[in-house]
Write a protein that holds these residues in place. Sequence first.
Motif, PDB file in Angstrom:
ATOM      1  N   ASN B 122       0.855  -1.181   0.000  1.00 20.11           N
ATOM      2  CA  ASN B 122       0.000   0.000   0.000  1.00 20.11           C
ATOM      3  C   ASN B 122       0.890   1.229   0.000  1.00 20.11           C
ATOM      4  OD1 ASN B 122      -2.499  -1.428   0.313  1.00 20.11           O
ATOM      5  ND2 ASN B 122      -1.966  -1.729   2.454  1.00 20.11           N
ATOM      6  N   ALA B 123       0.454   2.271  -0.707  1.00 18.86           N
ATOM      7  CA  ALA B 123       1.192   3.531  -0.686  1.00 18.86           C
ATOM      8  C   ALA B 123       0.210   4.682  -0.603  1.00 18.86           C
ATOM      9  CB  ALA B 123       2.035   3.665  -1.953  1.00 18.86           C
ATOM     10  N   GLY B 124       0.508   5.645   0.276  1.00 21.31           N
ATOM     11  CA  GLY B 124      -0.375   6.798   0.408  1.00 21.31           C
ATOM     12  C   GLY B 124      -0.479   7.251   1.846  1.00 21.31           C
ATOM     13  N   ARG B 125      -1.654   7.772   2.198  1.00 23.18           N
ATOM     14  CA  ARG B 125      -1.902   8.182   3.579  1.00 23.18           C
ATOM     15  C   ARG B 125      -2.574   7.010   4.284  1.00 23.18           C
ATOM     16  NH1 ARG B 125      -2.862  13.192   6.333  1.00 23.18           N
ATOM     17  NH2 ARG B 125      -4.387  12.942   7.981  1.00 23.18           N
ATOM     18  N   LEU B 126      -1.895   6.459   5.285  1.00 23.62           N
ATOM     19  CA  LEU B 126      -2.349   5.228   5.932  1.00 23.62           C
ATOM     20  C   LEU B 126      -2.422   5.407   7.436  1.00 23.62           C
ATOM     21  CD1 LEU B 126       0.189   3.205   3.854  1.00 23.62           C
ATOM     22  CD2 LEU B 126      -2.256   2.756   3.707  1.00 23.62           C
ATOM     23  N   ARG B 127      -3.220   4.588   8.080  1.00 24.89           N
ATOM     24  CA  ARG B 127      -3.253   4.610   9.541  1.00 24.89           C
ATOM     25  C   ARG B 127      -2.221   3.617  10.068  1.00 24.89           C
ATOM     26  NH1 ARG B 127      -7.250   7.569  12.169  1.00 24.89           N
ATOM     27  NH2 ARG B 127      -6.696   6.505  14.087  1.00 24.89           N
ATOM     28  N   THR B 128      -1.596   3.982  11.189  1.00 30.99           N
ATOM     29  CA  THR B 128      -0.500   3.171  11.712  1.00 30.99           C
ATOM     30  C   THR B 128      -1.048   1.915  12.390  1.00 30.99           C
ATOM     31  OG1 THR B 128       0.538   5.263  12.189  1.00 30.99           O
ATOM     32  CG2 THR B 128       1.643   3.306  13.008  1.00 30.99           C
ATOM     33  N   PRO B 129      -0.636   0.736  11.920  1.00 31.32           N
ATOM     34  CA  PRO B 129      -1.064  -0.491  12.577  1.00 31.32           C
ATOM     35  C   PRO B 129      -0.117  -0.805  13.720  1.00 31.32           C
ATOM     36  CG  PRO B 129       0.160  -1.005  10.591  1.00 31.32           C
ATOM     37  CD  PRO B 129       0.280   0.468  10.796  1.00 31.32           C
ATOM     38  N   PHE B 130      -0.542  -0.638  14.944  1.00 35.85           N
ATOM     39  CA  PHE B 130       0.369  -0.930  16.048  1.00 35.85           C
ATOM     40  C   PHE B 130      -0.332  -1.824  17.060  1.00 35.85           C
ATOM     41  CE2 PHE B 130       2.524   0.340  20.075  1.00 35.85           C
ATOM     42  CZ  PHE B 130       3.734  -0.256  19.784  1.00 35.85           C
ATOM     43  N   LEU B 131      -1.268  -1.263  17.822  1.00 32.55           N
ATOM     44  CA  LEU B 131      -2.079  -2.093  18.705  1.00 32.55           C
ATOM     45  C   LEU B 131      -3.076  -2.889  17.852  1.00 32.55           C
ATOM     46  CD1 LEU B 131      -2.644   0.789  21.193  1.00 32.55           C
ATOM     47  CD2 LEU B 131      -1.549  -1.345  21.819  1.00 32.55           C
ATOM     48  N   LYS B 132      -3.717  -3.871  18.472  1.00 26.62           N
ATOM     49  CA  LYS B 132      -4.604  -4.756  17.728  1.00 26.62           C
ATOM     50  C   LYS B 132      -5.666  -3.978  16.932  1.00 26.62           C
ATOM     51  CE  LYS B 132      -7.389  -8.910  18.161  1.00 26.62           C
ATOM     52  NZ  LYS B 132      -7.699 -10.073  18.981  1.00 26.62           N
ATOM     53  N   TYR B 133      -6.227  -2.919  17.543  1.00 26.74           N
ATOM     54  CA  TYR B 133      -7.291  -2.190  16.868  1.00 26.74           C
ATOM     55  C   TYR B 133      -6.902  -0.768  16.502  1.00 26.74           C
ATOM     56  CZ  TYR B 133     -10.227  -5.990  18.686  1.00 26.74           C
ATOM     57  OH  TYR B 133     -10.764  -7.220  18.973  1.00 26.74           O
ATOM     58  N   SER B 134      -5.593  -0.422  16.530  1.00 30.61           N
ATOM     59  CA  SER B 134      -5.281   0.988  16.347  1.00 30.61           C
ATOM     60  C   SER B 134      -5.556   1.499  14.943  1.00 30.61           C
ATOM     61  CB  SER B 134      -3.876   1.350  16.835  1.00 30.61           C
ATOM     62  OG  SER B 134      -2.926   0.498  16.297  1.00 30.61           O
ATOM     63  N   ASP B 135      -5.531   0.637  13.910  1.00 31.52           N
ATOM     64  CA  ASP B 135      -5.850   1.179  12.588  1.00 31.52           C
ATOM     65  C   ASP B 135      -7.349   1.178  12.292  1.00 31.52           C
ATOM     66  OD1 ASP B 135      -5.967  -1.505  12.152  1.00 31.52           O
ATOM     67  OD2 ASP B 135      -4.603  -1.550  10.444  1.00 31.52           O
ATOM     68  N   VAL B 136      -8.163   0.659  13.212  1.00 35.91           N
ATOM     69  CA  VAL B 136      -9.618   0.767  13.049  1.00 35.91           C
ATOM     70  C   VAL B 136     -10.246   1.418  14.284  1.00 35.91           C
ATOM     71  CG1 VAL B 136     -10.010  -1.069  11.372  1.00 35.91           C
ATOM     72  CG2 VAL B 136      -9.874  -1.645  13.797  1.00 35.91           C
ATOM     73  N   ILE B 137      -9.487   2.323  14.902  1.00 36.29           N
ATOM     74  CA  ILE B 137      -9.941   2.936  16.158  1.00 36.29           C
ATOM     75  C   ILE B 137     -11.269   3.686  15.970  1.00 36.29           C
ATOM     76  CG2 ILE B 137      -8.625   5.095  15.867  1.00 36.29           C
ATOM     77  CD1 ILE B 137      -8.715   3.132  19.096  1.00 36.29           C
ATOM     78  N   ASP B 138     -11.528   4.177  14.775  1.00 34.10           N
ATOM     79  CA  ASP B 138     -12.788   4.888  14.515  1.00 34.10           C
ATOM     80  C   ASP B 138     -13.956   3.945  14.230  1.00 34.10           C
ATOM     81  OD1 ASP B 138     -11.672   7.454  14.775  1.00 34.10           O
ATOM     82  OD2 ASP B 138     -10.862   7.326  12.738  1.00 34.10           O
ATOM     83  N   VAL B 139     -13.640   2.692  13.923  1.00 32.66           N
ATOM     84  CA  VAL B 139     -14.692   1.724  13.591  1.00 32.66           C
ATOM     85  C   VAL B 139     -15.090   0.997  14.876  1.00 32.66           C
ATOM     86  CG1 VAL B 139     -15.395  -0.108  12.004  1.00 32.66           C
ATOM     87  CG2 VAL B 139     -13.506   1.401  11.388  1.00 32.66           C
ATOM     88  N   GLY B 140     -15.960   1.622  15.654  1.00 31.74           N
ATOM     89  CA  GLY B 140     -16.343   1.057  16.949  1.00 31.74           C
ATOM     90  C   GLY B 140     -16.945  -0.331  16.822  1.00 31.74           C
ATOM     91  N   PHE B 141     -17.580  -0.605  15.693  1.00 31.10           N
ATOM     92  CA  PHE B 141     -18.203  -1.909  15.478  1.00 31.10           C
ATOM     93  C   PHE B 141     -17.159  -3.035  15.509  1.00 31.10           C
ATOM     94  CE2 PHE B 141     -20.096  -5.316  12.963  1.00 31.10           C
ATOM     95  CZ  PHE B 141     -21.390  -5.358  13.473  1.00 31.10           C
ATOM     96  N   ALA B 142     -15.891  -2.697  15.244  1.00 35.17           N
ATOM     97  CA  ALA B 142     -14.849  -3.722  15.128  1.00 35.17           C
ATOM     98  C   ALA B 142     -14.337  -4.248  16.472  1.00 35.17           C
ATOM     99  CB  ALA B 142     -13.674  -3.178  14.308  1.00 35.17           C
TER     100      ALA B 142
END
Lengths: 147, 412
Positions: B122-142
């Motif tokens: 992937n290339a571009g503006r990405l969310r940092t995957p660090f903690l288990k849910y840190s790249d979907v922190i806005d997706v509360g359903f997850a």
Amino acid sequence: MSRLFHIPIILVLIITLLVSANSYAAQRVVIIANIGGEPVSLSRSQVRDLFMSGITRVDEVEVALFPVGMPPGHMARSIFNASVVGLPESRIQSYWAQMKFSGRLKPPLEVENVSQMIELISTSKGAVGYVPEGTKLPTEVQIIHAP
Amino acid sequence: MTVLKNGVWVMNSIKRSVLLIALYLLSISCVDAKQHDDNGLAVSGFARLVGGYLDTDKARYQGYKNALSFSEMSLAAIQADYKINDYFSASAQLLAHSSENRDSGIEWLYLTFMPNESLQFNAGRLRTPFLKYSDVIDVGFAYPWISPPQQLYSSILFSHYEGINARYRTRFNDFSVDFEAYYGSYQDDMNMQGVSAKVDIDELYGGIVEVNYGSFQLRLASIASQKIEAEVDSITPLLQGLNSAGFSDTADRFQINDGAHSVLIGASFDSLDWFVGAEWMKITSDIDVLSTLDSVYLTGGYYFDNVLLHATFTSSRQASISQDNPVPLGVSDELDQLHFTVNALNSFFPEGDLDSLTLGARWDFRTNMAFKAEVSLLDGRRGASSFFDIIEGNEDFDRSSTLYQFALEWVF
């Protein structure tokens, strides 16, 4: 008087629960595929990884596999969730939300019913799905796992 | 100043409203597009409505105070994925956030290249995957919580980056293993426990190894940057004062201009009716005022059909910041003032000691909707910031409070 009246209702509820749990457990699904050639048997973890992690290549089969599922709420899907995936439907849905919105993976294609499942599997090389045990299968479709 | 602040706030509100309406219109007009799962454009999205209340008037926590608020965590987002051909696709995620502390706009924007099914770039503006849910922190359903453990999830060094990442997925016997590596830069405002700063990072990098065996998962992650440059507007004049009075060593101590890294170990087990999980994170830094932070949470839950009951214990400890003050007291008025400036600076930077217990319920009443309710008992340390934002005049606050939240989560 009113309290005594409750006891039979509670008993009926408990029995209903037990009976329904039993009938649920008695149902089984088989994992089916259209891969041609020799009969192939896959392990539970291979089937699980195909449906949940998108791992579509297995040593036993030459073609790339692709998973096909039933819609949420379908009896066969509930049994598949319990016996192969090992997760409740709500957890599976939240997992797919995570995979989708972090750009990792997409959930398997879904069909609406068993006849659509048979139709799709029998016409697509590499397709893997599941149907209730005992479902009549066309010759090009084989059972690759029976949990 | 207040007029200016209000003006900015009004502008942001207007921007957010316009964005929300645009998202809504886009979601209606794209219902047809959504039906096509594989080719061309696919549109999906998520939204959450979160209400919360904090039972103290002495501090704020995650923006909450002792009045019911819906504007700290509520949000809506829409994601468009465009499949260009078998190898390339493009994705964009547009997000409207209700909080003043979060920018609304493009959250993700990237190009994906998949040379084969186990390899992805992937290339571009990405969310940092660090903690288990840190790249979907806005997706509360997850995830199960309304607020994921703050001592970890609000403390990650960089929430997003501009750069590239590579993922490789493979199987060894019954183990499935994911490797991920990323590299990029970060220029943004960062908010750490109430202290906001303009941050400039030319190079950040990290990696993740995730091993799955049946329902057991082990995750190891790291993130690092050799040089983090940050400017905290509110203390710049104070530092200038110290420099001009000849206390440049002391002023340097409050400069953010050095490296930091963070490591993570996580494990979880999921079954048909219960789960347990834990994540432990350590941030180490050469920056004096961004000292070592250790945090860990343990969580567990039980499913009663569509209802999940869960409990999470979280704890964090941060190494104390030096309280040295070389400016003499009682020599002159100017020096006295400088002395108090250094005292103020010493207590300005956060010390994140906080224990918390979160009890929650999640009811998935539809396959793509969930209702959640949650109570978090917070117990910090007097004198530390403990992730609270202390309201002026309440420095004696005992850093213990209870946060009540409820939420509606939706994905489409």
